[in-house]
Design an enzyme around this catalytic site. Structure first.
Site, PDB file in Angstrom:
ATOM      1  CE  LYS A 141      10.267  -2.003   3.926  1.00  0.00           C
ATOM      2  NZ  LYS A 141       9.922  -3.216   4.621  1.00  0.00           N
ATOM      3  CE1 TYR A 156       7.160 -29.345 -17.401  1.00  0.00           C
ATOM      4  CE2 TYR A 156       6.903 -26.969 -17.130  1.00  0.00           C
ATOM      5  CZ  TYR A 156       7.669 -28.066 -17.493  1.00  0.00           C
ATOM      6  OH  TYR A 156       8.942 -27.877 -17.956  1.00  0.00           O
TER       7      TYR A 156
HETATM    8  C1  LIG Z   1       8.830  -0.232   9.276  1.00  0.00           C
HETATM    9  C2  LIG Z   1       8.145  -0.018   7.974  1.00  0.00           C
HETATM   10  N1  LIG Z   1       7.702   1.204   7.668  1.00  0.00           N
HETATM   11  C3  LIG Z   1       7.085   1.460   6.495  1.00  0.00           C
HETATM   12  C4  LIG Z   1       6.880   0.468   5.569  1.00  0.00           C
HETATM   13  C5  LIG Z   1       6.160   0.787   4.288  1.00  0.00           C
HETATM   14  O1  LIG Z   1       4.950   0.075   4.259  1.00  0.00           O
HETATM   15  P1  LIG Z   1       4.016   0.118   2.973  1.00  0.00           P
HETATM   16  O2  LIG Z   1       4.820  -0.450   1.861  1.00  0.00           O
HETATM   17  O3  LIG Z   1       2.854  -0.746   3.329  1.00  0.00           O
HETATM   18  O4  LIG Z   1       3.670   1.522   2.763  1.00  0.00           O
HETATM   19  C6  LIG Z   1       7.319  -0.825   5.850  1.00  0.00           C
HETATM   20  C7  LIG Z   1       7.100  -1.894   4.873  1.00  0.00           C
HETATM   21  O5  LIG Z   1       7.186  -3.052   5.078  1.00  0.00           O
HETATM   22  C8  LIG Z   1       7.976  -1.076   7.078  1.00  0.00           C
HETATM   23  O6  LIG Z   1       8.420  -2.292   7.403  1.00  0.00           O
END
Ligand SMILES: Cc1ncc(COP(=O)(O)O)c(C=O)c1O
Length: 366
Positions: free
Chosen positions: A34, A254
């Site tokens: 994602k 800055y």
């Molecule tokens: C529902 C869910 N599953 C799995 C993951 C993967 O988590 P990680 O990146 O900590 O392995 C996430 C990440 O935010 C998540 O929201």
């Protein structure tokens, strides 16, 4: 051309994915890609992993459809399910899997007639209090979904709030709730994120969901033998574009936050918060100049940042500067370490790299 480039090592991605699988040999591991694969480019990462992974996970249908448009055939699960009942037609057409976390999603699903049953992960709120049905609600929803012709491959899914912490109390509390439900319903489970994949075999289910570890970030509070084998996937590299000699007491950038404590050589690097580099980086945040660690000196600007290279006499215009990841000489600056200096986590740094920093892919399938 401006020298800032996010180099993406797809062989390292595949190595890290295989490491996740080796941690949990009884589970199938979806690759969580994602948020554009945590900033690495979802399509390129999916193409590099597709031969190995049984499924991908994304947050929403837009992310899934762009993978399908790019030719990805593997199952894709929507971790937050549908945002609107109308999406079910696309879920059906593109053979997507969904999580179901709310009553309205159940009603929408049970009012829809898909061409083929849809694989469903029923989300339990086991203590994080973000998404999911409360443990008391789960059995009745589970039974309705078991009986529904619209549904196949039903699993219980939940997310851990503190699997990265050394203190196991919160994790254990969530796990007790989930194990109780799994026993009662004889439900297959999908629980483990990266830290649980790495540190909590008891959480390994039918499916696991590692994300950040695939990109080489160590999610645990304390590294272990496995996390030390993770390889950085993104190396954010730029170059020195100017040099300054300063006298003791002269200031940089800055607000003049950094003042030279001795006669100093300051390098100006083409990378800034306009590229996604974190403006909260404090003086002393490390970068690698020609593979050697040097501290940031002065506030990060939009297009540039400044580094004290007094102790690197060979630093010159054009010298390589690594903001995180691997240098050409093999030295590594972990993104997790940079994140600590910015009072943040690797997730925000990696997902925060803006399109202005072009991605250049190396390794598998390119
Ligand atoms: C529902 C869910 N599953 C799995 C993951 C993967 O988590 P990680 O990146 O900590 O392995 C996430 C990440 O935010 C998540 O929201």
């Amino acid at each position: 051309m401006r020298p800032l480039v996010a180099h993406i090592d797809l062989d390292a991605l595949r190595h890290n994915y295989r490491l996740a699988c080796r941690c949990a040999p009884q589970s199938r591991s979806v690759a969580v890609i994602k948020a554009d694969a945590y900033g690495h480019g979802a399509l390129a990462c999916a193409r590099a992993l597709e031969a190995d992974v049984p499924a991908f996970a994304v947050a929403c249908i837009e992310e899934a459809l762009s993978l399908r448009e790019g030719g990805i055939q593997a199952p894709i699960v929507l971790l937050e399910g549908i945002f609107d009942a109308d999406e079910l037609a696309l879920v059906d057409e593109h053979r997507l899997w969904i999580s179901v976390h709310s009553a309205w999603q159940v009603e929408a699903l049970l009012s829809y007639s898909p061409r083929q049953p849809i694989p469903v992960w029923l989300k339990v709120d086991s203590g994080m209090h973000r998404l999911g049905f409360s443990p008391e609600q789960v059995a009745s929803v589970w039974q309705r979904l078991v009986d529904a012709p619209q549904v196949t491959a039903l699993h219980l899914m939940s997310h851990f709030a503190s699997a990265d912490a050394q203190d196991p109390s919160v994790f254990n509390q969530q796990m007790r709730v989930l194990q109780g439900l799994a026993d009662e319903l004889k439900a297959p489970l999908c629980l483990a994120n990266s830290p649980a994949t790495l540190a909590w075999p008891v959480a390994h289910g039918d499916w696991n969901r590692p994300g950040v570890m695939l990109y080489g970030s160590d999610p645990l509070e304390v590294a272990n033998d496995v996390t030390r084998q993770l390889r950085p996937v993104m190396s954010l590299r730029s170059k020195i574009i100017a040099l300054r000699e300063l006298d003791t007491g002269e200031q940089v950038g800055y607000g003049g936050r950094w003042k030279a404590p001795r006669p100093s050589k300051i390098a100006v690097v083409a990378a800034g918060y306009g590229d996604g580099y974190d403006r909260h980086a404090v003086d002393g945040t490390p970068v690698l100049v020609n593979g050697q660690r040097c501290p940031i000196a002065g506030k990060v600007s939009m297009d540039m940042l400044t580094v004290d290279v007094t102790d690197v006499p060979e630093a010159a215009i054009g010298s390589e500067v690594v903001l995180w990841g691997a240098a050409s000489n093999g030295a590594v600056l972990p993104v997790d370490e940079v994140a600590r200096y910015c009072a943040t986590i690797s997730y925000t740094l990696l997902t925060g790299v803006l399109p202005r920093a072009p991605r250049r892919y190396h390794g598998a399938n390119v």
